[in-house]
Motif scaffolding. Structure first.
Motif, PDB file in Angstrom:
ATOM      1  N   TYR A 232       0.859  -1.178   0.000  1.00  0.00           N
ATOM      2  CA  TYR A 232       0.000   0.000   0.000  1.00  0.00           C
ATOM      3  C   TYR A 232       0.899   1.233   0.000  1.00  0.00           C
ATOM      4  CZ  TYR A 232      -3.450  -3.478   1.011  1.00  0.00           C
ATOM      5  OH  TYR A 232      -4.244  -4.591   0.922  1.00  0.00           O
ATOM      6  N   ILE A 233       0.690   2.095  -0.974  1.00  0.00           N
ATOM      7  CA  ILE A 233       1.522   3.283  -1.126  1.00  0.00           C
ATOM      8  C   ILE A 233       0.597   4.490  -1.056  1.00  0.00           C
ATOM      9  CG2 ILE A 233       3.204   4.457  -2.573  1.00  0.00           C
ATOM     10  CD1 ILE A 233       3.700   1.709  -3.944  1.00  0.00           C
ATOM     11  N   LEU A 234       0.559   5.123   0.091  1.00  0.00           N
ATOM     12  CA  LEU A 234      -0.383   6.207   0.322  1.00  0.00           C
ATOM     13  C   LEU A 234      -0.197   7.389  -0.627  1.00  0.00           C
ATOM     14  CD1 LEU A 234      -0.502   6.146   4.212  1.00  0.00           C
ATOM     15  CD2 LEU A 234      -2.137   5.174   2.589  1.00  0.00           C
ATOM     16  N   LYS A 235       1.026   7.639  -1.073  1.00  0.00           N
ATOM     17  CA  LYS A 235       1.277   8.789  -1.952  1.00  0.00           C
ATOM     18  C   LYS A 235       1.095   8.474  -3.436  1.00  0.00           C
ATOM     19  CE  LYS A 235       4.319  11.244   1.152  1.00  0.00           C
ATOM     20  NZ  LYS A 235       5.586  11.919   1.319  1.00  0.00           N
ATOM     21  N   MET A 236       0.735   7.240  -3.775  1.00  0.00           N
ATOM     22  CA  MET A 236       0.565   6.863  -5.177  1.00  0.00           C
ATOM     23  C   MET A 236      -0.889   7.071  -5.583  1.00  0.00           C
ATOM     24  SD  MET A 236       1.189   3.159  -7.004  1.00  0.00           S
ATOM     25  CE  MET A 236      -0.269   2.422  -6.251  1.00  0.00           C
ATOM     26  N   ASP A 237      -1.117   8.076  -6.428  1.00  0.00           N
ATOM     27  CA  ASP A 237      -2.499   8.318  -6.833  1.00  0.00           C
ATOM     28  C   ASP A 237      -2.654   8.842  -8.252  1.00  0.00           C
ATOM     29  OD1 ASP A 237      -1.564  10.864  -6.505  1.00  0.00           O
ATOM     30  OD2 ASP A 237      -2.904  11.394  -4.868  1.00  0.00           O
ATOM     31  N   CYS A 238      -1.582   8.805  -9.045  1.00  0.00           N
ATOM     32  CA  CYS A 238      -1.718   9.287 -10.420  1.00  0.00           C
ATOM     33  C   CYS A 238      -0.813   8.479 -11.355  1.00  0.00           C
ATOM     34  CB  CYS A 238      -1.417  10.774 -10.506  1.00  0.00           C
ATOM     35  SG  CYS A 238       0.310  11.196 -10.336  1.00  0.00           S
ATOM     36  N   PRO A 239      -1.114   8.496 -12.646  1.00  0.00           N
ATOM     37  CA  PRO A 239      -0.320   7.747 -13.614  1.00  0.00           C
ATOM     38  C   PRO A 239       1.154   8.159 -13.659  1.00  0.00           C
ATOM     39  CG  PRO A 239      -2.421   8.342 -14.574  1.00  0.00           C
ATOM     40  CD  PRO A 239      -2.322   9.066 -13.250  1.00  0.00           C
TER      41      PRO A 239
ATOM     42  N   ASN B  57      -3.302  -0.404  -8.670  1.00  0.00           N
ATOM     43  CA  ASN B  57      -4.672   0.028  -8.424  1.00  0.00           C
ATOM     44  C   ASN B  57      -4.550   1.392  -7.757  1.00  0.00           C
ATOM     45  OD1 ASN B  57      -7.191   0.611  -7.338  1.00  0.00           O
ATOM     46  ND2 ASN B  57      -7.704  -1.556  -7.108  1.00  0.00           N
ATOM     47  N   LEU B  58      -4.609   2.423  -8.587  1.00  0.00           N
ATOM     48  CA  LEU B  58      -4.386   3.778  -8.078  1.00  0.00           C
ATOM     49  C   LEU B  58      -5.480   4.224  -7.119  1.00  0.00           C
ATOM     50  CD1 LEU B  58      -3.064   5.509 -11.320  1.00  0.00           C
ATOM     51  CD2 LEU B  58      -1.745   4.620  -9.401  1.00  0.00           C
ATOM     52  N   LEU B  59      -6.720   3.809  -7.368  1.00  0.00           N
ATOM     53  CA  LEU B  59      -7.812   4.218  -6.478  1.00  0.00           C
ATOM     54  C   LEU B  59      -7.648   3.649  -5.076  1.00  0.00           C
ATOM     55  CD1 LEU B  59     -10.868   3.943  -8.885  1.00  0.00           C
ATOM     56  CD2 LEU B  59      -9.703   6.008  -8.111  1.00  0.00           C
ATOM     57  N   GLN B  60      -7.185   2.413  -5.000  1.00  0.00           N
ATOM     58  CA  GLN B  60      -6.993   1.765  -3.698  1.00  0.00           C
ATOM     59  C   GLN B  60      -5.576   1.950  -3.155  1.00  0.00           C
ATOM     60  OE1 GLN B  60      -9.478   0.278  -1.961  1.00  0.00           O
ATOM     61  NE2 GLN B  60     -10.791   1.021  -3.596  1.00  0.00           N
ATOM     62  N   LYS B  61      -4.729   2.595  -3.969  1.00  0.00           N
ATOM     63  CA  LYS B  61      -3.324   2.836  -3.605  1.00  0.00           C
ATOM     64  C   LYS B  61      -2.567   1.527  -3.361  1.00  0.00           C
ATOM     65  CE  LYS B  61      -4.461   7.336  -1.704  1.00  0.00           C
ATOM     66  NZ  LYS B  61      -4.050   8.140  -2.811  1.00  0.00           N
ATOM     67  N   GLU B  62      -2.907   0.513  -4.172  1.00  0.00           N
ATOM     68  CA  GLU B  62      -2.291  -0.805  -4.056  1.00  0.00           C
ATOM     69  C   GLU B  62      -1.330  -1.050  -5.218  1.00  0.00           C
ATOM     70  OE1 GLU B  62      -5.941  -3.227  -1.961  1.00  0.00           O
ATOM     71  OE2 GLU B  62      -5.508  -3.571  -4.066  1.00  0.00           O
ATOM     72  N   PHE B  63      -0.224  -1.667  -4.887  1.00  0.00           N
ATOM     73  CA  PHE B  63       0.779  -2.072  -5.864  1.00  0.00           C
ATOM     74  C   PHE B  63       1.050  -3.542  -5.600  1.00  0.00           C
ATOM     75  CE2 PHE B  63       5.467  -2.535  -6.561  1.00  0.00           C
ATOM     76  CZ  PHE B  63       5.409  -2.567  -7.938  1.00  0.00           C
ATOM     77  N   THR B  64       0.721  -4.391  -6.560  1.00  0.00           N
ATOM     78  CA  THR B  64       0.947  -5.825  -6.404  1.00  0.00           C
ATOM     79  C   THR B  64       2.076  -6.223  -7.345  1.00  0.00           C
ATOM     80  OG1 THR B  64      -1.375  -6.165  -5.866  1.00  0.00           O
ATOM     81  CG2 THR B  64      -0.116  -8.107  -6.532  1.00  0.00           C
TER      82      THR B  64
ATOM     83  N   ILE C 258      12.522  -3.716  -2.898  1.00  0.00           N
ATOM     84  CA  ILE C 258      11.425  -2.989  -3.541  1.00  0.00           C
ATOM     85  C   ILE C 258      11.059  -1.782  -2.689  1.00  0.00           C
ATOM     86  CG2 ILE C 258       8.999  -3.102  -4.235  1.00  0.00           C
ATOM     87  CD1 ILE C 258       9.494  -6.086  -4.885  1.00  0.00           C
ATOM     88  N   GLN C 259      10.959  -1.995  -1.387  1.00  0.00           N
ATOM     89  CA  GLN C 259      10.613  -0.895  -0.490  1.00  0.00           C
ATOM     90  C   GLN C 259      11.678   0.197  -0.510  1.00  0.00           C
ATOM     91  OE1 GLN C 259       9.771  -3.561   2.860  1.00  0.00           O
ATOM     92  NE2 GLN C 259       7.731  -2.634   2.937  1.00  0.00           N
TER      93      GLN C 259
ATOM     94  N   SER D 253      13.099   5.681  -2.147  1.00  0.00           N
ATOM     95  CA  SER D 253      13.971   6.629  -2.868  1.00  0.00           C
ATOM     96  C   SER D 253      13.162   7.536  -3.794  1.00  0.00           C
ATOM     97  CB  SER D 253      15.043   5.887  -3.661  1.00  0.00           C
ATOM     98  OG  SER D 253      14.501   5.288  -4.827  1.00  0.00           O
ATOM     99  N   LEU D 254      11.950   7.081  -4.156  1.00  0.00           N
ATOM    100  CA  LEU D 254      11.048   7.890  -4.983  1.00  0.00           C
ATOM    101  C   LEU D 254      10.107   8.745  -4.141  1.00  0.00           C
ATOM    102  CD1 LEU D 254      10.080   5.140  -7.585  1.00  0.00           C
ATOM    103  CD2 LEU D 254      11.650   7.055  -7.933  1.00  0.00           C
ATOM    104  N   GLY D 255      10.260   8.652  -2.815  1.00  0.00           N
ATOM    105  CA  GLY D 255       9.403   9.411  -1.915  1.00  0.00           C
ATOM    106  C   GLY D 255       8.057   8.756  -1.678  1.00  0.00           C
ATOM    107  N   MET D 256       7.985   7.447  -1.899  1.00  0.00           N
ATOM    108  CA  MET D 256       6.727   6.717  -1.744  1.00  0.00           C
ATOM    109  C   MET D 256       6.932   5.530  -0.800  1.00  0.00           C
ATOM    110  SD  MET D 256       5.184   6.777  -5.537  1.00  0.00           S
ATOM    111  CE  MET D 256       6.104   7.813  -6.663  1.00  0.00           C
ATOM    112  N   GLU D 257       6.703   5.784   0.461  1.00  0.00           N
ATOM    113  CA  GLU D 257       6.833   4.722   1.465  1.00  0.00           C
ATOM    114  C   GLU D 257       5.750   3.681   1.253  1.00  0.00           C
ATOM    115  OE1 GLU D 257       9.336   4.625   3.740  1.00  0.00           O
ATOM    116  OE2 GLU D 257      10.116   6.465   2.867  1.00  0.00           O
ATOM    117  N   ALA D 258       6.132   2.427   1.329  1.00  0.00           N
ATOM    118  CA  ALA D 258       5.181   1.323   1.131  1.00  0.00           C
ATOM    119  C   ALA D 258       4.926   0.616   2.448  1.00  0.00           C
ATOM    120  CB  ALA D 258       5.731   0.337   0.115  1.00  0.00           C
ATOM    121  N   GLN D 259       3.683   0.211   2.637  1.00  0.00           N
ATOM    122  CA  GLN D 259       3.291  -0.539   3.838  1.00  0.00           C
ATOM    123  C   GLN D 259       2.896  -1.938   3.441  1.00  0.00           C
ATOM    124  OE1 GLN D 259       0.094   1.582   5.642  1.00  0.00           O
ATOM    125  NE2 GLN D 259       1.216   3.469   5.739  1.00  0.00           N
TER     126      GLN D 259
END
Length: 66
Positions: A7-14, A36-43, A54-55, A60-66
């Motif tokens: 889950y990447i909270l800051k991921m919301d656009c292409p 899945n940008l709407l759910q902020k999921e990266f599988t 991966i994390q 490094s891109l400024g997108m912390e993953a949970q």
């Protein structure tokens, strides 16, 4: 092959999806991604023992993953 969903909270656009894709395509252990940008999921389907690398790339891109 393991599949991990992060889950990447800051991921919301292409544009952010493209940044992630461009960086992770360089890793031969990663076989497939799904966004899945709407759910902020990266599988990711991978051949890694854990997803720490991966994390690190995501961080490094400024997108912390949970």
């Amino acid at each position: 092959m393991p599949k991990t969903t992060l889950y990447i909270l800051k991921m919301d656009c292409p544009a952010e999806e493209k940044l992630i894709r461009d960086q992770l395509q360089k890793m031969p252990e990663i076989k497939q991604f799904e966004f899945n940008l709407l759910q902020k999921e990266f599988t990711v389907t991978h051949q890694l023992a854990d997803v720490a690398n991966i994390q690190k790339v995501l961080a490094s891109l400024g997108m912390e993953a949970q």
